[in-house]
Design an enzyme around this catalytic site. Sequence first.
Site, short mmCIF file in Angstrom:
data_model
loop_
_atom_site.label_atom_id
_atom_site.label_comp_id
_atom_site.label_asym_id
_atom_site.label_seq_id
_atom_site.Cartn_x
_atom_site.Cartn_y
_atom_site.Cartn_z
N HIS A 31 0.86 -1.14 -0.04
CA HIS A 31 -0.15 0.15 -0.19
C HIS A 31 0.93 1.12 -0.06
CE1 HIS A 31 -3.72 -2.01 0.74
NE2 HIS A 31 -3.62 -2.47 1.92
N ARG B 277 -17.30 -7.67 1.30
CA ARG B 277 -18.48 -6.67 1.72
C ARG B 277 -19.75 -6.84 0.60
NH1 ARG B 277 -20.87 -1.66 2.27
NH2 ARG B 277 -19.89 -1.00 0.62
P1 A3P Z 1 -16.76 -2.97 -0.70
O1 A3P Z 1 -16.54 -2.67 0.69
O2 A3P Z 1 -17.10 -1.88 -1.48
O3 A3P Z 1 -17.72 -4.14 -0.89
P2 A3P Z 1 -9.40 -4.41 -0.46
O4 A3P Z 1 -9.39 -5.80 -1.17
O5 A3P Z 1 -8.35 -3.50 -1.24
O6 A3P Z 1 -9.30 -4.63 0.84
O7 A3P Z 1 -10.76 -3.78 -0.96
C1 A3P Z 1 -12.09 -4.50 -0.31
C2 A3P Z 1 -13.15 -4.07 -1.83
O8 A3P Z 1 -13.18 -4.82 -2.40
C3 A3P Z 1 -14.46 -4.31 -0.99
O9 A3P Z 1 -15.47 -3.58 -1.34
C4 A3P Z 1 -14.87 -5.95 -1.36
O10 A3P Z 1 -16.16 -6.14 -1.14
C5 A3P Z 1 -14.28 -5.89 -2.79
N1 A3P Z 1 -13.90 -6.99 -3.27
C6 A3P Z 1 -13.60 -8.20 -2.70
N2 A3P Z 1 -13.27 -9.23 -3.69
C7 A3P Z 1 -13.82 -8.56 -4.84
C8 A3P Z 1 -14.09 -9.36 -5.90
N3 A3P Z 1 -13.56 -10.59 -6.28
N4 A3P Z 1 -14.47 -8.46 -7.01
C9 A3P Z 1 -14.77 -7.24 -6.80
N5 A3P Z 1 -14.76 -6.51 -5.59
C10 A3P Z 1 -14.28 -7.32 -4.71
#
Ligand code: A3P
Length: 296
Positions: free
Chosen positions: A107, A261
């Site tokens: 990050h 989520r």
């Molecule tokens: P939301 O909270 O809007 O649902 P990171 O992986 O950077 O921590 O980001 C998490 C975000 O990516 C969350 O967004 C999560 O639901 C979403 N996410 C996780 N897996 C995913 C996938 N396979 N395709 C699309 N979005 C995904």
Amino acid sequence: LASHIYNYQGFWIAPRHLQGVIACQQQFQAQDSDIILVTSPKSGTTWLKALVFALVNRIRFPFSEQNHPLLVNNPHDLVPFLELKLYIDGQVPNFSSFTSPRLLSTHLPYGSLPKSVQHSKNKLVYLCRNPRDIFISLFHFTNNLRIENMGTNSIEEMLDLFCKGVSLYGPFWNHVLDYWKKSIENPKKVLFLMYEEMKEQPEIQLKRLAEFLGCSFSIEEEKSGVVDEILKMCSFENLSNLEVNKNEKLSTGEENKVFFRRGKVGDWKNYFTLEMTEKLNHIIEQKFQGSGLLFE
Ligand code: A3P
């Protein structure tokens, strides 16, 4: 929140990650073949990790296998964060068990990357997302789930801090703009992807990614549906419903389910008041004006 995060080299991090960040800056040695995935938290890191893992290993791990690593591991355990892995192990790993190309993630803002990452020929894949959705995702992650133990803040208070640049690895705009500029200056080193575009045109974006990483799909692969297989394997629906992601924990202790989520574009509209919308619009306009980046 502000009292629970620390400003280091101009960006904000959880104090418990500081030691790992410094260790990785001082000791991590990049290899030219490394593939490093970069995001601001909540931009879709988990998805990107899954996609790149599936893509790069598609010969080694065919999708017909019942025990494909992505079916039994959370993507974060397959593609570790440079800075977090270092912190958890209390020592600098050499990632020697990793086959080449090594898949790693971070990050860190561009200017705070280990020097060897900035200067070697490794590739960086940056995934960006609409800051409004990032903010809502971050709000759930840090506040409702208390993941980072940052105390409780109302959504308005958190937005106020976000707009001031106080968010994990923020200011968000600096993070994005630095990688955006690098991707224009040096397109062989940095590929800039957008979450929204990946949702809208997944095949096109996956092919772009493959080309950038030097593992384009052959005509036979395209005919046999490999592109679609990767997208299906890494879809929100598939990953979030796996046993491992519903009920197990990461090697770093977090529950796997917190990374899944809703996985939708535009969920911010369910949370923002008019006042909040205007406040964030104003800062987005101010920060990204003239950059060529648009967030709608
Ligand atoms: P939301 O909270 O809007 O649902 P990171 O992986 O950077 O921590 O980001 C998490 C975000 O990516 C969350 O967004 C999560 O639901 C979403 N996410 C996780 N897996 C995913 C996938 N396979 N395709 C699309 N979005 C995904």
